[in-house]
Design an enzyme around this catalytic site. Structure first.
Site, PDB file in Angstrom:
ATOM      1  N   PHE A 226       0.865  -1.359  -0.108  1.00  0.00           N
ATOM      2  CA  PHE A 226       0.045  -0.049   0.027  1.00  0.00           C
ATOM      3  C   PHE A 226       0.824   1.311   0.004  1.00  0.00           C
ATOM      4  O   PHE A 226       1.804   1.391   0.785  1.00  0.00           O
ATOM      5  CB  PHE A 226      -0.841  -0.051   1.275  1.00  0.00           C
ATOM      6  CG  PHE A 226      -2.094  -0.854   1.264  1.00  0.00           C
ATOM      7  CD1 PHE A 226      -3.397  -0.296   0.434  1.00  0.00           C
ATOM      8  CD2 PHE A 226      -2.094  -2.133   2.043  1.00  0.00           C
ATOM      9  CE1 PHE A 226      -4.284  -1.174   0.528  1.00  0.00           C
ATOM     10  CE2 PHE A 226      -3.420  -2.932   1.793  1.00  0.00           C
ATOM     11  CZ  PHE A 226      -4.364  -2.255   1.180  1.00  0.00           C
ATOM     12  N   ASP A 227       0.611   2.217  -1.127  1.00  0.00           N
ATOM     13  CA  ASP A 227       0.907   3.423  -0.824  1.00  0.00           C
ATOM     14  C   ASP A 227       0.304   4.256   0.524  1.00  0.00           C
ATOM     15  O   ASP A 227      -0.848   3.731   0.809  1.00  0.00           O
ATOM     16  CB  ASP A 227       0.711   4.337  -1.962  1.00  0.00           C
ATOM     17  CG  ASP A 227       1.016   5.767  -2.054  1.00  0.00           C
ATOM     18  OD1 ASP A 227       1.991   6.080  -1.472  1.00  0.00           O
ATOM     19  OD2 ASP A 227       0.008   6.573  -1.935  1.00  0.00           O
ATOM     20  N   LEU A 228       0.809   5.202   1.139  1.00  0.00           N
ATOM     21  CA  LEU A 228       0.301   5.665   2.334  1.00  0.00           C
ATOM     22  C   LEU A 228      -0.662   7.017   1.982  1.00  0.00           C
ATOM     23  O   LEU A 228      -1.708   7.140   2.299  1.00  0.00           O
ATOM     24  CB  LEU A 228       1.263   5.929   3.291  1.00  0.00           C
ATOM     25  CG  LEU A 228       0.969   6.609   4.657  1.00  0.00           C
ATOM     26  CD1 LEU A 228      -0.023   5.544   5.336  1.00  0.00           C
ATOM     27  CD2 LEU A 228       2.137   6.822   5.725  1.00  0.00           C
TER      28      LEU A 228
END
Length: 227
Positions: free
Chosen positions: A7-9
């Site tokens: 996941f990107d944040l």
């Protein structure tokens, strides 16, 4: 079926646009600058341009942090130190967090069923602070921040490092989810894994970067992972 989920944040789990705006207003107030809409909007445009240059390896992270303020101040005739603005802004950005709609529920649903990881181009100090504030670090088996690694998404070296730390997880069962075509999706393609473009605003894709999947709601992710 997928097993490893990256996941990107920012603007995938955390609402960075909201955090950015709040931190900018506090920064400009602290510096004695009127935070009007024209200034805020222009900063966002300049900021994006500088980050894209970093993704292309044209400049360093430090140059991004200071250069965006130098360009903004030059345009608006502001005679304050870009370095001071950088320091104040980062301090303000460390304070608190906002979730993207559905992010917490999505993490609860996926936790335990998949190996979840975070992959972020954000500043380590800021991300560490906001993750602590949000209390979500326990969902992830690993948290990878480019400032620590020395490479930025979409560089293949960033993902090489991550997968090495993941005990060389099988890329055939891996997927990355993020809002940025040029950072997350291109990075996933460079790494040889499947990609999911989180596009809640239904933006047109005007690039040659083609994700494997596209979603508008984070709660759609589970359906894709079970394919």
């Amino acid at each position: 079926m997928f097993k490893t989920v990256l996941f990107d944040l920012d603007d995938t789990i955390f609402d960075f646009k909201k955090s950015e705006r709040a931190a900018l207003i506090k920064t400009f107030n602290e510096l004695g600058i009127e935070p009007d809409e024209m200034l805020l909007n222009r900063y966002s445009i300049i900021n994006q341009q500088w980050w894209k240059r970093l993704e292309r390896r044209e400049i360093t992270r430090h140059e991004v942090k200071v250069g965006r303020y130098r360009e903004l101040f030059n345009e608006f005739g502001i005679t304050l130190s870009p370095e001071k603005a950088t320091a104040v802004y980062e301090e303000m950005l460390c304070n608190g967090h906002y979730f993207v709609d559905g992010a917490e529920k999505m993490l609860d649903e996926l936790y335990g069923g998949y190996d979840l990881y975070l992959v972020s181009n954000g500043a380590k100090r800021v991300q560490d602070s906001r993750l602590a504030s949000a209390g979500i670090s326990h969902y992830f088996k690993g948290i990878f921040i480019s400032e620590e690694i020395g490479f930025e998404k979409p560089a293949p070296e960033f993902f090489d490092y991550c997968f090495k730390k993941m005990n060389n997880a099988d890329k055939r069962n891996a997927v990355i989810i993020g809002d940025s075509l040029t950072s997350d999706i291109k990075g996933g393609i460079n790494a040889g894994i499947k990609t999911v473009w989180f596009n809640p605003d239904k933006k047109a894709n005007l690039t040659e970067i083609i994700p494997d999947y596209e979603i508008e709601d984070l709660l759609q992710i589970k359906e894709i992972l079970e394919l």
